[in-house]
Design an enzyme around this catalytic site. Structure first.
Site, mmCIF file in Angstrom:
data_model
loop_
_atom_site.group_PDB
_atom_site.id
_atom_site.type_symbol
_atom_site.label_atom_id
_atom_site.label_comp_id
_atom_site.label_asym_id
_atom_site.label_seq_id
_atom_site.Cartn_x
_atom_site.Cartn_y
_atom_site.Cartn_z
ATOM 1 N N GLY A 119 0.968 -1.033 -0.003
ATOM 2 C CA GLY A 119 -0.011 0.071 -0.182
ATOM 3 C C GLY A 119 0.901 1.371 -0.153
ATOM 4 O O GLY A 119 0.382 2.207 0.663
ATOM 5 N N GLY B 57 1.661 3.136 -2.389
ATOM 6 C CA GLY B 57 1.451 4.321 -3.301
ATOM 7 C C GLY B 57 2.433 4.610 -4.577
ATOM 8 O O GLY B 57 2.490 5.489 -5.173
ATOM 9 N N GLY C 227 2.641 2.175 -6.881
ATOM 10 C CA GLY C 227 2.440 1.311 -8.248
ATOM 11 C C GLY C 227 2.737 -0.036 -8.174
ATOM 12 O O GLY C 227 2.992 -0.449 -9.400
ATOM 13 N N ASP D 142 1.329 4.033 -14.115
ATOM 14 C CA ASP D 142 2.006 3.044 -13.289
ATOM 15 C C ASP D 142 2.481 1.837 -14.219
ATOM 16 O O ASP D 142 3.738 1.396 -14.028
ATOM 17 C CB ASP D 142 1.133 2.329 -12.161
#
Length: 352
Positions: free
Chosen positions: A119, A121, A123, A169
């Site tokens: 988690g 952030g 990607g 991403d």
């Protein structure tokens, strides 16, 4: 035999959210990001080595089962046949990859792991998707271009799993490097920003990436922002336009080597991220920003959707060490990173 792949995660500098499909249907999205040397790994194991007992080898060849292990979540699942794989919240990204790539045979193991925080952030799920389609494609003896790996991985998330998100991403992971990206509908244009070595070295030295310790639930934040956008909230639409303008300005600042301006643009981006929905930030994030700014950060932003995960700061040239120390004192975990210019890499291991 082992088939391995690694794909880098990314730090997003500006324009994030404008690449989300819902927004690119109506207006071009603009993003600047850079792949970094934290990776998602996928390993596909096919047992084909010689054994003393030929019957054991024959049994393995006839075995149509699939075993999937996620090292990040210490989760193991097994299915007697590919067709038995069902989405149930456990390693669904891997299952979706097997389905979307039309893998009809079994008799292999899939192992996934990442050295980026959960988690974060950064990607990570996109990078994992890119690595997965690489090894599954190799199993099928298929060959793809980098952008095709990115598109396949994006399709798996958006259409197989219904995950709201954009494509930046996946492209960052497949391509590597620092890029200016444009998104219009399903079309993606990528332009590498080839910075002079001294600018890149200075950028790497003065960037500080830290993990808050709190994984963010990007799906919830995406839903919040999507709902606000669909309600025609003018502040959300204005913020998205400013995020795109910030990406354009960030591209120019990097190309001209104006790194102080680059740092200030991170903060401009962050201000407009927060206008999208209150869940993008929280008390802990705001406190870490105050600490970083007080000790030498020129600017900063939350990575990805925000709400937790990683924060990125650009610091005054002689003060990044102070920012790092104060963030760690406050309970954040500083992550040492450099840019990755290789993108997706796949290789085979015959003897192990």
């Amino acid at each position: 035999m082992l088939i391995r792949a690694r794909a880098p995660v990314r730090i997003d500098f500006a324009g994030g959210w404008s690449d989300v499909a819902l927004f690119t249907e109506h207006s071009k999205g603009l993003v600047v990001n850079g792949a970094i040397n934290r990776y998602a790994y996928a390993t596909l194991r096919c047992e084909s080595q010689t054994t003393q007992d030929d019957s054991v080898e024959l049994q393995r060849i006839l075995d149509k089962s699939i075993r999937i292990y996620s090292a990040d979540f210490d989760t193991f699942i097994e299915a007697d046949d590919v067709r038995q794989l069902e989405y149930d919240g456990n390693i669904d990204l891997v299952k979706a990859g097997v389905r979307r790539m039309s893998i009809q045979i079994g008799g292999f193991d899939l192992i996934t792991q990442s050295n980026a925080p959960p988690g974060s952030g950064l990607g990570t799920s996109a990078a994992m998707g890119v690595a997965l389609v690489s090894v599954l494609g190799a199993l099928k003896e298929a060959t793809y271009l980098p952008y095709e790996y990115a598109e396949l991985a994006s399709t798996i998330e958006r259409h197989e799993l219904g995950i709201l998100g954009g494509k930046q991403d996946h492209y960052a992971s497949a391509l590597g490097g620092i890029h200016f990206m444009e998104f219009q509908g399903e079309e993606v244009k990528t332009s590498p920003l080839r910075l002079p070595p001294q600018i890149r070295y200075e950028l790497e030295k003065n960037l500080v990436l830290c993990y808050t310790g709190q994984p963010r639930l990007s799906g919830n934040i995406h839903q919040n922002v999507t709902t606000a956008y669909k309600s025609a909230d003018p502040s959300v639409r204005d913020a998205l336009e400013t995020l795109k303008a910030t990406a354009e300005a960030t591209k120019t600042a990097l190309m001209r080597g104006r790194l102080t301006e680059f740092g200030e643009l991170l903060t401009q981006n962050w201000r407009n991220q927060k206008k999208l929905h209150p869940s993008v930030t929280n008390e802990q994030i705001e406190q870490l920003f105050k600490i970083a700014t007080a000790h030498g950060a020129i600017g900063g932003k939350a990575c990805g959707a925000g709400g937790g995960g990683c924060l990125l700061f650009y610091c005054e040239p002689t003060r990044e060490h102070s920012v790092r120390q104060k963030l760690e004192d406050a309970g954040a975990r500083v992550i040492d990173v450099n840019f990755d210019f290789d993108g997706l890499q796949m290789w085979r291991v015959s003897n192990y």
